[in-house]
Motif scaffolding. Structure first.
Motif, PDB file in Angstrom:
ATOM      1  N   GLN A  25      60.841  28.992 105.463  1.00 52.10           N
ATOM      2  CA  GLN A  25      61.461  28.158 106.482  1.00 52.10           C
ATOM      3  C   GLN A  25      60.678  28.204 107.800  1.00 52.10           C
ATOM      4  OE1 GLN A  25      63.657  25.896 106.766  1.00 52.10           O
ATOM      5  NE2 GLN A  25      63.968  25.831 108.956  1.00 52.10           N
ATOM      6  N   TRP A  64      72.042  21.556 122.258  1.00 49.14           N
ATOM      7  CA  TRP A  64      71.868  22.628 121.265  1.00 49.14           C
ATOM      8  C   TRP A  64      70.467  23.223 121.327  1.00 49.14           C
ATOM      9  CZ3 TRP A  64      67.851  21.678 118.121  1.00 49.14           C
ATOM     10  CH2 TRP A  64      67.506  20.340 117.832  1.00 49.14           C
ATOM     11  N   GLN A  68      70.374  27.088 121.754  1.00 51.61           N
ATOM     12  CA  GLN A  68      70.121  27.832 120.528  1.00 51.61           C
ATOM     13  C   GLN A  68      68.657  28.007 120.163  1.00 51.61           C
ATOM     14  OE1 GLN A  68      72.855  26.581 117.237  1.00 51.61           O
ATOM     15  NE2 GLN A  68      73.592  25.080 118.723  1.00 51.61           N
ATOM     16  N   GLY A  82      65.086  32.762 108.064  1.00 54.75           N
ATOM     17  CA  GLY A  82      66.489  32.375 107.984  1.00 54.75           C
ATOM     18  C   GLY A  82      66.699  31.321 106.913  1.00 54.75           C
ATOM     19  N   PRO A  83      67.926  30.863 106.758  1.00 54.45           N
ATOM     20  CA  PRO A  83      68.226  29.868 105.724  1.00 54.45           C
ATOM     21  C   PRO A  83      67.658  28.499 106.079  1.00 54.45           C
ATOM     22  CG  PRO A  83      70.144  30.241 107.111  1.00 54.45           C
ATOM     23  CD  PRO A  83      69.121  31.257 107.525  1.00 54.45           C
ATOM     24  N   VAL A  85      68.117  24.992 107.035  1.00 54.87           N
ATOM     25  CA  VAL A  85      69.195  24.258 107.697  1.00 54.87           C
ATOM     26  C   VAL A  85      68.619  23.010 108.349  1.00 54.87           C
ATOM     27  CG1 VAL A  85      70.592  26.321 108.151  1.00 54.87           C
ATOM     28  CG2 VAL A  85      68.860  25.606 109.822  1.00 54.87           C
ATOM     29  N   GLN A  89      70.726  21.949 113.673  1.00 59.02           N
ATOM     30  CA  GLN A  89      71.729  22.995 113.480  1.00 59.02           C
ATOM     31  C   GLN A  89      71.013  24.319 113.222  1.00 59.02           C
ATOM     32  OE1 GLN A  89      74.324  21.670 110.331  1.00 59.02           O
ATOM     33  NE2 GLN A  89      74.950  19.839 111.425  1.00 59.02           N
ATOM     34  N   PRO A  90      70.204  24.789 114.181  1.00 59.25           N
ATOM     35  CA  PRO A  90      69.372  25.978 113.956  1.00 59.25           C
ATOM     36  C   PRO A  90      70.196  27.219 113.633  1.00 59.25           C
ATOM     37  CG  PRO A  90      69.467  25.434 116.289  1.00 59.25           C
ATOM     38  CD  PRO A  90      70.099  24.283 115.555  1.00 59.25           C
ATOM     39  N   SER A  91      69.677  28.005 112.713  1.00 56.89           N
ATOM     40  CA  SER A  91      70.377  29.220 112.311  1.00 56.89           C
ATOM     41  C   SER A  91      70.097  30.352 113.294  1.00 56.89           C
ATOM     42  CB  SER A  91      69.923  29.645 110.916  1.00 56.89           C
ATOM     43  OG  SER A  91      70.404  30.941 110.613  1.00 56.89           O
ATOM     44  N   PRO A  92      71.111  31.144 113.647  1.00 57.63           N
ATOM     45  CA  PRO A  92      70.879  32.321 114.494  1.00 57.63           C
ATOM     46  C   PRO A  92      70.053  33.383 113.771  1.00 57.63           C
ATOM     47  CG  PRO A  92      73.146  32.282 113.713  1.00 57.63           C
ATOM     48  CD  PRO A  92      72.545  30.958 113.340  1.00 57.63           C
ATOM     49  N   GLU A  93      69.901  33.242 112.456  1.00 56.63           N
ATOM     50  CA  GLU A  93      69.115  34.209 111.691  1.00 56.63           C
ATOM     51  C   GLU A  93      67.618  33.961 111.791  1.00 56.63           C
ATOM     52  OE1 GLU A  93      70.484  34.776 107.658  1.00 56.63           O
ATOM     53  OE2 GLU A  93      72.502  34.105 108.208  1.00 56.63           O
ATOM     54  N   SER A  94      67.221  32.775 112.225  1.00 60.76           N
ATOM     55  CA  SER A  94      65.790  32.491 112.362  1.00 60.76           C
ATOM     56  C   SER A  94      65.270  33.061 113.681  1.00 60.76           C
ATOM     57  CB  SER A  94      65.526  30.988 112.293  1.00 60.76           C
ATOM     58  OG  SER A  94      66.143  30.316 113.375  1.00 60.76           O
TER      59      SER A  94
END
Length: 262
Positions: A25, A64, A68, A82-83, A85, A89-94
């Motif tokens: 990703q 956003w 984010q 991260g996943p 997405v 809608q960015p992932s907080p895991e990235s």
């Protein structure tokens, strides 16, 4: 697919890079008019990386994006890992990485098989020196002249210093590297700015024509050959259209100029 404040597109260029054990990703948040965003685009293409590119409207940045992705609101930014997405809608895991110099080094480390930095330690150091020179010694007078109306001579002097760092032929250190990714977008926009000749640049009379004519003289023969070589790269052709950049820069310069008049 278009959103209200940006354009999302998965890159359709030949991009299948094998990065064993690495998350696939990668999302690049960019703006077509930005030389720094183009530099990252170039490196990713040279690395044949699989990534999604999302266009940010610099005049109307999504909430956003600021909240984010990049609180400073600049481009480029990369969301890594991260996943998978939607870019909006960015992932907080990235992991969010910003500043083009940092991202260029990251891409070179992430895709070692692409040889975005030379294997030879001396050439590797020279590439990093060239990259640093572009950002710390060349871009300030470049901005000063093309954006702030400063006299041309400090810019010409910096361009001559950059030219002096080049070998007699080839790219910054021979083979293409992230040093060239940093230099190419900035050099390519010189002619765009001069032909646009926007009031933001603060030039008087025929200053734009004088500078353009000077750049085409033998004084800058080597830098012109270097720029021609850079612009012949498939990755450059895929990320730069002079007319599109000029059309995009006009409203952005209008925005900056009007804001400065307030």
């Amino acid at each position: 697919m278009r959103s209200k404040r940006g354009v999302r597109c998965s890159s359709s260029r030949p991009l299948e890079a094998e990065t064993s054990g690495m998350p696939e990703q990668i999302t690049l948040y960019a703006a077509y008019i930005s030389p720094f965003a183009q530099a990252v685009d170039l490196a990713l293409l040279q690395a044949q990386a699989k990534y999604t590119r999302y266009e940010i409207d610099l005049k109307n940045k999504p909430d956003w994006y600021l909240a984010q992705v990049n609180p400073v609101g600049k481009v480029p930014t990369i969301a890594y890992g991260g996943p998978i997405v939607l870019p909006e809608q960015p992932s907080p895991e990235s992991v969010k990485l910003r500043e083009s110099r940092v991202i260029l080094e990251f891409i070179a480390d992430l895709f070692p098989e692409a040889h975005l930095l030379p294997k030879d330690p001396i050439l590797r150091a020279k590439a990093r020196f060239f990259l640093d020179f572009v950002h710390t010694k060349f871009i300030p007078p470049w901005v000063g002249h093309f954006r702030l109306g400063h006299p041309a001579e400090p810019f010409f002097a910096a361009l001559e210093e950059l030219q002096a760092l080049l070998p007699s032929s080839g790219f910054a250190v021979g083979e293409w590297s992230i040093a060239d990714a940093a230099a190419a977008p900035v050099l390519a926009r010189m002619e765009v700015f001069l032909e646009l000749n926007h009031p933001l640049s603060g030039w008087s009379g025929d200053e734009a024509r004088r500078v353009l004519d000077t750049l085409k003289t033998s004084r800058f023969a080597r830098i012109n050959q270097y720029l021609n070589d850079l612009m012949e790269q498939p990755s450059f052709k895929a990320t730069f259209d002079k007319t599109k950049v000029m059309v995009g820069l006009k409203p952005w310069f209008d925005h900056l100029y009007l804001r400065g008049q307030k």
